[in-house]
Each structure stands twice: as structure tokens, then as C-alpha cells.
Design an enzyme around this catalytic site. Structure first.
Site, PDB file in Angstrom:
ATOM      1  N   CYS A  85     -23.152   7.940  73.585  1.00  9.62           N
ATOM      2  CA  CYS A  85     -23.994   6.872  73.041  1.00  9.62           C
ATOM      3  C   CYS A  85     -23.340   5.524  73.310  1.00  9.62           C
ATOM      4  CB  CYS A  85     -24.192   7.068  71.544  1.00  9.62           C
ATOM      5  SG  CYS A  85     -25.179   5.768  70.764  1.00  9.62           S
ATOM      6  N   CYS A  93     -22.001   1.028  65.913  1.00 14.16           N
ATOM      7  CA  CYS A  93     -22.611   1.986  64.984  1.00 14.16           C
ATOM      8  C   CYS A  93     -21.565   2.845  64.277  1.00 14.16           C
ATOM      9  CB  CYS A  93     -23.585   2.883  65.738  1.00 14.16           C
ATOM     10  SG  CYS A  93     -24.425   4.091  64.692  1.00 14.16           S
ATOM     11  N   CYS A  96     -21.521   7.969  63.892  1.00 12.40           N
ATOM     12  CA  CYS A  96     -20.737   9.059  64.473  1.00 12.40           C
ATOM     13  C   CYS A  96     -19.260   8.677  64.465  1.00 12.40           C
ATOM     14  CB  CYS A  96     -21.174   9.350  65.907  1.00 12.40           C
ATOM     15  SG  CYS A  96     -22.814  10.095  66.036  1.00 12.40           S
ATOM     16  N   CYS A 176     -31.294   7.297  69.075  1.00 15.94           N
ATOM     17  CA  CYS A 176     -30.016   7.880  68.666  1.00 15.94           C
ATOM     18  C   CYS A 176     -29.826   9.234  69.344  1.00 15.94           C
ATOM     19  CB  CYS A 176     -29.989   8.035  67.145  1.00 15.94           C
ATOM     20  SG  CYS A 176     -28.517   8.874  66.529  1.00 15.94           S
ATOM     21  N   TYR A 268     -27.828  23.391  41.471  1.00 10.84           N
ATOM     22  CA  TYR A 268     -28.222  22.379  42.454  1.00 10.84           C
ATOM     23  C   TYR A 268     -29.160  23.051  43.467  1.00 10.84           C
ATOM     24  CZ  TYR A 268     -23.809  20.563  40.521  1.00 10.84           C
ATOM     25  OH  TYR A 268     -22.782  20.185  39.685  1.00 10.84           O
ATOM     26  N   GLU A 289     -31.794  22.025  38.955  1.00 13.46           N
ATOM     27  CA  GLU A 289     -31.841  20.948  39.932  1.00 13.46           C
ATOM     28  C   GLU A 289     -32.283  19.682  39.205  1.00 13.46           C
ATOM     29  OE1 GLU A 289     -31.953  18.255  42.637  1.00 13.46           O
ATOM     30  OE2 GLU A 289     -31.239  20.241  43.260  1.00 13.46           O
ATOM     31  N   CYS A 360     -20.130  20.476  51.217  1.00 11.79           N
ATOM     32  CA  CYS A 360     -20.237  19.551  52.347  1.00 11.79           C
ATOM     33  C   CYS A 360     -19.060  18.587  52.400  1.00 11.79           C
ATOM     34  CB  CYS A 360     -21.561  18.790  52.301  1.00 11.79           C
ATOM     35  SG  CYS A 360     -21.805  17.816  50.808  1.00 11.79           S
TER      36      CYS A 360
END
Length: 404
Positions: A85, A93, A96, A176, A268, A289, A360
Site C-alpha cells: 500500500c 496511514c 496497518c 485500501c 459477551y 451481551e 483479541c
């Protein structure tokens, strides 16, 4: 934050990768020889371990460390590649972190980060690896992101934020590179200044929202995973990699090995992905949730299971006390900040035979695993998945069982 220093500093030797999409270097202080092991800690983006670079400081407001970009590489790592990119460059940007890194090497870096966080924060020596889950369309680490959130600059151009900044970097020609080719194109159009665009590629087609208002497609899209169809708000949460939902369901079910008739919690729960997989395996499921609209969608998605699936719109911290006092299985899929000590302690009081923790963020996972250890649970497996190529993000699934 003080004004960035415009001058180049260095050269410096780049050290190991660290959590957050940067590497650690030490900038010698006046009078110190290079390589002495002292100096100021600098978190360097756009670098690789073992490289020799010149730096431009982007943040010198912290007493103990600075942040910087590597703007000139004097000795390159063999893992360095040309970013695909044109705006994945220092000062541009911030979407990433690793476009300058060979894809296989990206996964080695992520493996090192997960291992370091687990060892430092939880005392766990992890010998696993972060593996790719590529599809034919995403094998090069590009075109995988099926949900994109863009900002519009003052000139009406769609773009993404610069790193740690509100500045908008306009998209390059062609859009993108990590966005799925099935998401609506937003480049080349003039948008309302300051607007937010959400572009979605769902199983039943694309959708585009401008400041929350539907411009294209449908307000509720349909996704396909775990042999089922899932209704999701176009701007709601769904895993952004096309292989992510199936990969995570498979890992959770393999780790928990649910049995018909068992009681399970899905905390969740979102629109019911894991609750549905557990119900299909014959479990009775209670889900929590905080998002009311997500719970409404989950109830529609899982209505075939009747009262075997009970879903409640409530914060997990509060709603957990209202669930049954015993559970055999738990799926925990918290936000990036993790579940936290209160939730981990409260769910382990139920003495489940197994917990699947979908994380995550490896630091949050490690902190919660340390809490679990204090309550008599240990991680019997931890798997890492590269569901976010070109970025520093990584998904893990840890399975916890009573120690001993």
C-alpha cells in the site's frame, strides 16, 4: 503531547518486537556508547528486529520512553518487503503495522508477542505458534477485511486515521488493499466533511452507511458461519476475516467437547455465534451481551432452539449474578480490554469443567489467565490465529480446566 522532533536521530540498532505493532530500541544518551545497554527506550514503528535505522521521534511526552518511526533503513532485515500500500509509510496511514514485513515473518512476530505477554503477565511458557487461516482470496494477506470504517477529511475524501492521530489520510487509488474487494468502494467520491463511512461485505451482499444512515444495501445483513445464517446489523459486530467465525467456532468446540444436556454460558455473546454452536451440540445455553440490538438479533438467529437458549441484554459484570449458580461450560469472548478480575472470579465460582476464552488481545488474555490461576484453573491449550494480516492484532483461543 509535545511537538514531534523533526530531526533524524540515530543510527540505532532495533531490538525485539513488542506488543502494539512496534519494536524496542534504545537511543544512547549523551556520553553513552552505542550498544552499552543503556539509553532511552524508544518504541519504533516501521522497523524490524536486527535492523539499523534512523529515527524520527513522533512522541517525546513520556518520561520513560519515546515513540518514533524508522524513516531510513541502513541495514535491512531479510524479512523486509516493499509495502503493498502506498500510504503504509511513516507519517501516513496507521491502519496497518506490518505491511513492510513478509507474511510468514509477520506470524513469527505475533508468535513472539503472544509468548512474551503470556510469560511476563501470567508466568506461562507457551511453545505454540500463530497460524494463518487464509482463504484463496486472502492468501497474500490482502483483501480480507469485510468491514471497513472510514473517516472523511475536510475535502470530502474518504480515508483512515494516521497512527495515534485524528488526522485523516486519504485512501490510495484503488482503495485500501486489506479491504475485501466485495466492500463498497468509497474512494473517488466526495463525501460530507467529517462523516464516518461503514462499508460491509456480507454473505448476502454489500452495505454502506454514512453517519449511521443506510446508503446502499440493507440495515441488517446476513452472514454464513457454523452451518447457519446469522442476522447482523450492518454496522454491528461480526468477525472481519471471512474465515474467522468458522475458525473460532471450531476451536471452541474442539476445546470444550460439549455434551448433550450440559449447561453452558456464552458471555459477551453478540448475535449468538457460540451460543448457537453449543445449542446445536445439545447444551442448554445462557447468554449475556450488553448490546440490546445484538441480543434481539441473537434471539431471532436462535429461535429454533426455544427455551434451551436464554439470552439477556446486560453488562456481563452485572448480569452474571443473575445466571444459574452452576455451569459446565463457559465461552468468554470479551472486548479488547479483557474480562477482568471480577468476571473471571465470578464465573469460576461455578466450577465449570472447561472454559474457552476467545481473546483479541494477548495482554488482556494473559492478565485474565493469571487471575484464573489464582482461582484454581490452568490453560490446557492456547492457540493463536492470524485473523488480521498486515496488522499487529492476533486472535487466541485458550481452554481452561481445573488445575490438577
Amino acid at each position: 503531547m509535545s511537538a514531534p522532533t523533526p530531526d533524524l536521530l540515530g543510527p540505532v540498532e532495533v531490538g525485539p518486537v513488542a506488543h502494539g505493532g512496534h519494536c524496542v530500541a534504545r537511543l544512547p544518551l549523551p556520553g553513552e556508547p552505542e550498544g552499552s545497554g543503556g539509553g532511552r527506550v524508544v518504541f519504533v514503528r516501521h522497523a524490524l528486529p536486527g535492523e539499523r535505522v534512523l529515527l524520527r521521534v513522533t512522541d517525546d511526552s513520556h518520561a520513560k520512553f519515546w515513540r518514533a518511526d524508522a524513516v531510513e533503513v541502513l541495514r535491512a532485515s531479510p524479512d523486509r518487503v516493499e509495502p503493498p500500500c502506498p500510504v503504509a509509510r511513516p507519517g501516513l496511514c496507521g491502519g496497518c503495522d506490518f505491511q513492510h514485513v513478509d507474511l510468514a515473518a509477520q506470524r513469527r512476530l505475533k508468535t513472539a508477542v503472544v509468548a512474551e505477554q503470556l510469560q511476563r503477565l501470567a508466568g506461562i511458557d507457551w511453545d505454540g505458534e500463530v497460524v494463518g487461516v487464509d482463504t484463496p482470496a486472502t492468501a497474500d494477506g490482502l483483501h480480507w477485511r469485510t468491514r471497513m470504517r472510514y473517516q472523511v477529511d475536510d475535502d470530502g475524501r474518504a480515508g483512515l486515521r494516521a497512527h495515534r492521530s485524528h488526522a485523516v489520510v486519504p485512501l490510495p487509488d484503488g482503495g485500501c488493499p486489506i479491504a475485501s474487494t466485495a466492500t463498497p468502494a468509497v474512494e473517488g467520491t466526495t463525501w460530507p466533511a467529517g462523516a464516518e463511512l461503514v462499508a460491509v461485505a456480507a454473505a448476502d451482499g454489500p452495505a454502506l452507511l454514512v453517519d449511521g444512515r443506510l446508503r446502499e444495501g440493507r440495515p441488517a445483513v446476513v452472514e454464513q458461519a457454523a452451518d447457519r445464517r446469522w442476522e447482523v446489523a450492518a454496522d454491528g459486530f461480526w468477525q472481519v476475516h471471512p474465515a474467522a467465525a468458522d475458525t473460532l467456532v471450531e476451536a471452541v468446540l474442539e476445546g470444550l467437547a460439549p455434551r448433550a444436556g450440559e449447561r453452558a454460558f456464552d458471555l459477551y455473546c453478540g448475535v449468538g455465534l457460540f451460543a448457537g454452536a453449543l445449542a446445536a451440540a445439545g447444551c442448554r445455553v445462557w447468554g449475556l451481551e450488553a448490546g440490546h440490538q445484538a441480543v434481539l438479533a441473537a434471539r431471532r438467529n436462535l429461535e429454533e432452539f426455544g427455551d434451551r437458549v436464554r439470552l439477556r441484554a446486560d453488562r456481563v459484570e452485572r448480569g452474571l449474578a443473575k445466571l444459574p449458580p452452576r455451569a459446565d461450560l463457559v465461552v468468554l469472548d470479551p472486548p479488547r480490554s479483557g474480562a477482568g478480575k471480577q468476571v473471571v472470579a465470578a464465573l469460576l465460582e461455578r466450577r465449570p469443567r472447561a472454559v474457552a476464552y476467545v481473546a483479541c488481545d494477548p495482554a488482556a488474555l494473559a492478565r485474565d489467565l493469571a487471575t484464573a490461576a489464582r482461582h484454581g484453573y490452568e490453560a490446557t491449550s492456547i492457540r493463536g490465529f492470524d485473523l488480521f494480516p498486515m496488522t499487529q492484532h492476533v486472535e487466541c483461543v485458550a481452554v481452561l480446566r481445573p488445575a490438577g
